[in-house]
Design a protein around this motif. Structure first.
Motif, PDB file in Angstrom:
ATOM      1  N   ILE A   5       4.984  10.218  -6.876  1.00 33.50           N
ATOM      2  CA  ILE A   5       3.884   9.252  -6.931  1.00 33.50           C
ATOM      3  C   ILE A   5       3.015   9.525  -8.150  1.00 33.50           C
ATOM      4  CG2 ILE A   5       1.826   8.388  -5.775  1.00 33.50           C
ATOM      5  CD1 ILE A   5       4.290   7.484  -4.364  1.00 33.50           C
ATOM      6  N   LEU A   6       2.686   8.456  -8.882  1.00 34.79           N
ATOM      7  CA  LEU A   6       1.861   8.543 -10.084  1.00 34.79           C
ATOM      8  C   LEU A   6       0.446   8.059  -9.770  1.00 34.79           C
ATOM      9  CD1 LEU A   6       1.586   9.006 -13.163  1.00 34.79           C
ATOM     10  CD2 LEU A   6       2.626   6.758 -13.521  1.00 34.79           C
ATOM     11  N   VAL A   7      -0.548   8.903 -10.066  1.00 36.59           N
ATOM     12  CA  VAL A   7      -1.962   8.565  -9.891  1.00 36.59           C
ATOM     13  C   VAL A   7      -2.574   8.359 -11.274  1.00 36.59           C
ATOM     14  CG1 VAL A   7      -4.205   9.332  -9.017  1.00 36.59           C
ATOM     15  CG2 VAL A   7      -2.113   9.890  -7.751  1.00 36.59           C
ATOM     16  N   PHE A   8      -3.174   7.179 -11.486  1.00 39.10           N
ATOM     17  CA  PHE A   8      -3.679   6.814 -12.807  1.00 39.10           C
ATOM     18  C   PHE A   8      -5.149   7.201 -12.985  1.00 39.10           C
ATOM     19  CE2 PHE A   8      -0.227   3.866 -11.835  1.00 39.10           C
ATOM     20  CZ  PHE A   8       0.552   3.963 -12.984  1.00 39.10           C
ATOM     21  N   GLN A   9      -5.609   7.057 -14.237  1.00 40.58           N
ATOM     22  CA  GLN A   9      -7.006   7.339 -14.560  1.00 40.58           C
ATOM     23  C   GLN A   9      -7.945   6.405 -13.807  1.00 40.58           C
ATOM     24  OE1 GLN A   9      -8.859   6.440 -18.608  1.00 40.58           O
ATOM     25  NE2 GLN A   9      -8.666   8.658 -18.711  1.00 40.58           N
ATOM     26  N   ASP A  10      -7.583   5.126 -13.722  1.00 43.61           N
ATOM     27  CA  ASP A  10      -8.369   4.157 -12.962  1.00 43.61           C
ATOM     28  C   ASP A  10      -7.834   4.090 -11.534  1.00 43.61           C
ATOM     29  OD1 ASP A  10     -10.163   3.089 -15.022  1.00 43.61           O
ATOM     30  OD2 ASP A  10      -8.317   2.373 -15.953  1.00 43.61           O
ATOM     31  N   PRO A  11      -8.721   4.044 -10.538  1.00 44.90           N
ATOM     32  CA  PRO A  11      -8.261   4.020  -9.145  1.00 44.90           C
ATOM     33  C   PRO A  11      -7.370   2.826  -8.794  1.00 44.90           C
ATOM     34  CG  PRO A  11     -10.596   4.545  -9.261  1.00 44.90           C
ATOM     35  CD  PRO A  11     -10.182   4.131 -10.643  1.00 44.90           C
ATOM     36  N   THR A  12      -7.530   1.688  -9.488  1.00 42.65           N
ATOM     37  CA  THR A  12      -6.723   0.475  -9.263  1.00 42.65           C
ATOM     38  C   THR A  12      -6.629   0.110  -7.779  1.00 42.65           C
ATOM     39  OG1 THR A  12      -4.616   1.710  -9.277  1.00 42.65           O
ATOM     40  CG2 THR A  12      -5.371   0.803 -11.379  1.00 42.65           C
ATOM     41  N   LEU A  13      -7.772   0.133  -7.102  1.00 42.86           N
ATOM     42  CA  LEU A  13      -7.809  -0.288  -5.705  1.00 42.86           C
ATOM     43  C   LEU A  13      -7.897  -1.805  -5.621  1.00 42.86           C
ATOM     44  CD1 LEU A  13     -10.423   2.320  -4.391  1.00 42.86           C
ATOM     45  CD2 LEU A  13      -7.928   2.455  -4.192  1.00 42.86           C
ATOM     46  N   PHE A  14      -7.331  -2.375  -4.556  1.00 46.39           N
ATOM     47  CA  PHE A  14      -7.441  -3.816  -4.323  1.00 46.39           C
ATOM     48  C   PHE A  14      -8.849  -4.116  -3.815  1.00 46.39           C
ATOM     49  CE2 PHE A  14      -2.859  -2.927  -3.329  1.00 46.39           C
ATOM     50  CZ  PHE A  14      -2.335  -3.546  -4.459  1.00 46.39           C
ATOM     51  N   PRO A  15      -9.654  -4.872  -4.559  1.00 48.49           N
ATOM     52  CA  PRO A  15     -11.063  -5.059  -4.162  1.00 48.49           C
ATOM     53  C   PRO A  15     -11.236  -5.828  -2.868  1.00 48.49           C
ATOM     54  CG  PRO A  15     -10.505  -6.450  -6.057  1.00 48.49           C
ATOM     55  CD  PRO A  15      -9.340  -5.536  -5.838  1.00 48.49           C
ATOM     56  N   TRP A  16     -10.245  -6.615  -2.460  1.00 48.71           N
ATOM     57  CA  TRP A  16     -10.375  -7.438  -1.259  1.00 48.71           C
ATOM     58  C   TRP A  16      -9.918  -6.698   0.007  1.00 48.71           C
ATOM     59  CZ3 TRP A  16      -7.008  -8.239  -5.281  1.00 48.71           C
ATOM     60  CH2 TRP A  16      -5.660  -8.028  -5.020  1.00 48.71           C
ATOM     61  N   LEU A  17      -9.445  -5.473  -0.146  1.00 49.16           N
ATOM     62  CA  LEU A  17      -8.994  -4.696   1.003  1.00 49.16           C
ATOM     63  C   LEU A  17      -9.957  -3.545   1.277  1.00 49.16           C
ATOM     64  CD1 LEU A  17      -5.138  -4.321   0.373  1.00 49.16           C
ATOM     65  CD2 LEU A  17      -6.302  -5.993   1.826  1.00 49.16           C
ATOM     66  N   THR A  18     -10.092  -3.178   2.544  1.00 48.65           N
ATOM     67  CA  THR A  18     -10.873  -1.991   2.893  1.00 48.65           C
ATOM     68  C   THR A  18     -10.176  -0.743   2.355  1.00 48.65           C
ATOM     69  OG1 THR A  18      -9.708  -1.657   4.974  1.00 48.65           O
ATOM     70  CG2 THR A  18     -11.690  -3.060   5.025  1.00 48.65           C
ATOM     71  N   VAL A  19     -10.883   0.376   2.365  1.00 51.54           N
ATOM     72  CA  VAL A  19     -10.298   1.644   1.944  1.00 51.54           C
ATOM     73  C   VAL A  19      -9.059   1.959   2.785  1.00 51.54           C
ATOM     74  CG1 VAL A  19     -10.676   4.150   1.892  1.00 51.54           C
ATOM     75  CG2 VAL A  19     -12.429   2.592   0.998  1.00 51.54           C
ATOM     76  N   TRP A  20      -9.164   1.764   4.096  1.00 53.68           N
ATOM     77  CA  TRP A  20      -8.022   2.051   4.983  1.00 53.68           C
ATOM     78  C   TRP A  20      -6.808   1.208   4.586  1.00 53.68           C
ATOM     79  CZ3 TRP A  20      -4.305   0.379   8.249  1.00 53.68           C
ATOM     80  CH2 TRP A  20      -3.779   1.291   9.169  1.00 53.68           C
ATOM     81  N   LYS A  21      -7.036  -0.093   4.367  1.00 53.96           N
ATOM     82  CA  LYS A  21      -5.911  -0.969   4.029  1.00 53.96           C
ATOM     83  C   LYS A  21      -5.372  -0.690   2.628  1.00 53.96           C
ATOM     84  CE  LYS A  21      -6.953  -4.718   7.230  1.00 53.96           C
ATOM     85  NZ  LYS A  21      -7.315  -6.146   7.392  1.00 53.96           N
ATOM     86  N   ASN A  22      -6.232  -0.239   1.706  1.00 53.52           N
ATOM     87  CA  ASN A  22      -5.740   0.171   0.390  1.00 53.52           C
ATOM     88  C   ASN A  22      -4.788   1.354   0.520  1.00 53.52           C
ATOM     89  OD1 ASN A  22      -6.680  -0.921  -2.388  1.00 53.52           O
ATOM     90  ND2 ASN A  22      -8.492  -1.192  -1.086  1.00 53.52           N
ATOM     91  N   VAL A  23      -5.199   2.347   1.301  1.00 53.41           N
ATOM     92  CA  VAL A  23      -4.361   3.534   1.479  1.00 53.41           C
ATOM     93  C   VAL A  23      -3.063   3.173   2.199  1.00 53.41           C
ATOM     94  CG1 VAL A  23      -4.247   5.823   2.577  1.00 53.41           C
ATOM     95  CG2 VAL A  23      -6.335   5.093   1.400  1.00 53.41           C
ATOM     96  N   ALA A  24      -3.154   2.191   3.113  1.00 51.08           N
ATOM     97  CA  ALA A  24      -1.979   1.783   3.892  1.00 51.08           C
ATOM     98  C   ALA A  24      -1.036   0.872   3.124  1.00 51.08           C
ATOM     99  CB  ALA A  24      -2.436   1.077   5.167  1.00 51.08           C
ATOM    100  N   SER A  25      -1.476   0.342   1.977  1.00 54.13           N
ATOM    101  CA  SER A  25      -0.728  -0.736   1.321  1.00 54.13           C
ATOM    102  C   SER A  25       0.693  -0.338   0.937  1.00 54.13           C
ATOM    103  CB  SER A  25      -1.488  -1.230   0.081  1.00 54.13           C
ATOM    104  OG  SER A  25      -1.682  -0.182  -0.854  1.00 54.13           O
ATOM    105  N   GLY A  26       0.889   0.893   0.493  1.00 52.16           N
ATOM    106  CA  GLY A  26       2.242   1.313   0.114  1.00 52.16           C
ATOM    107  C   GLY A  26       3.172   1.395   1.308  1.00 52.16           C
ATOM    108  N   LEU A  27       2.681   1.953   2.411  1.00 51.06           N
ATOM    109  CA  LEU A  27       3.488   2.015   3.632  1.00 51.06           C
ATOM    110  C   LEU A  27       3.801   0.610   4.137  1.00 51.06           C
ATOM    111  CD1 LEU A  27       1.699   4.902   5.604  1.00 51.06           C
ATOM    112  CD2 LEU A  27       3.709   5.062   4.117  1.00 51.06           C
ATOM    113  N   ASP A  28       2.807  -0.289   4.022  1.00 54.12           N
ATOM    114  CA  ASP A  28       3.003  -1.670   4.460  1.00 54.12           C
ATOM    115  C   ASP A  28       4.079  -2.352   3.620  1.00 54.12           C
ATOM    116  OD1 ASP A  28       2.477  -3.871   6.049  1.00 54.12           O
ATOM    117  OD2 ASP A  28       0.863  -4.605   4.769  1.00 54.12           O
TER     118      ASP A  28
END
Length: 254
Positions: A84-107
């Motif tokens: 897994i590659l972690v970038f300099q910018d968090p690149t989180l989806f702004p329309w998703l909660t933190v939980w759903k952002n973390v879950a997005s790959g598994l989803d």
């Protein structure tokens, strides 16, 4: 969370270039590097020399122009959740909660249903459990980067590739997250490959530091950092190593 098998990485005579309108721009030249299972290796070098490109190749996001990259003896030809590659910018989806952002790959992989507990565990690892229902705009820069780390850790990666993940944070937040990354590495047990421009950061985090030349990047030197954690920047051995590394980078200091 489960402790992943630690991946060994073997980079063999890897060269790479970008195609700029039909003209090749060399970025890596005959790079040979072995990373042992569970090792924490930092890559240092001039800006734009090709360090981040090497991480992308190890992640399987691109194929090298020549040479081979192996993960536990098998050629890397495509991305895989174990790397897994972690970038300099968090690149989180702004329309998703933190939980759903973390879950997005598994989803996206279709395995969230039976693995929802892994999302909670990953958030707990980075101390963001209380912010599971928050949105990215409600997070500080350091919290957003911790959320990005949780999104990586939820896959139980055997290899974590860190592309200047703390580069845009203020100095105090950066110091705290340096400690947290070391603690995660020690607790979870992954192999780590970090790109940074900060010599002190490399000395505080890594067990080995590899110094690259200007583009096209070649390995100029490597340094073993044989010091226990937590480390202190004023440690005499680290101060001496810092001088050697800066010299290898062509930055002589008085």
């Amino acid at each position: 969370m489960a402790h992943p098998a630690r991946i060994a990485v073997d980079i063999r005579t890897v060269s790479h270039h970008f195609d700029l309108g039909g003209t090749p721009l060399p970025v890596l030249e005959s790079v040979d590097l072995k990373v042992e299972p569970g090792e924490f290796v930092a890559l240092l070098g001039p800006s734009g020399c090709g360090k981040s490109t090497l991480l992308r190749l190890v992640a399987g996001l691109e194929r090298p122009a020549s040479g081979t990259i192996l993960a536990d003896g098998a050629a890397i030809t495509a991305p895989d959740p174990s790397r897994i590659l972690v970038f300099q910018d968090p690149t989180l989806f702004p329309w998703l909660t933190v939980w759903k952002n973390v879950a997005s790959g598994l989803d996206a992989r279709g395995i969230l249903g039976q693995n929802r507990h892994r999302v909670d565990e990953a958030l707990s690892l980075v101390d963001l459990g209380a912010f599971a229902r928050a949105y990215p705009h409600q997070l500080s820069g350091g919290m957003a980067q911790r959320a990005s780390l949780a999104r990586a850790l939820v896959h139980d990666p055997a290899l974590l590739l860190l592309d200047e993940p703390l580069g845009k944070l203020d100095s105090l937040t950066r110091l705290m997250l340096q400690d947290e990354i070391v603690a995660l590495w020690q607790r979870v047990g992954f192999t780590a490959l970090l790109v940074t421009h900060d010599v002190e950061e490399a000395l505080l985090l890594a067990s080995r530091i590899v110094v690259f030349s200007d583009r096209p990047a070649r390995i100029k030197a490597a340094f073993t950092v044989d010091k226990p954690y937590p480390r202190h920047r004023d440690d005499a051995d680290l101060v001496h190593l810092r001088r050697e590394i800066l010299s290898a980078l062509g930055l002589a200091i008085s």
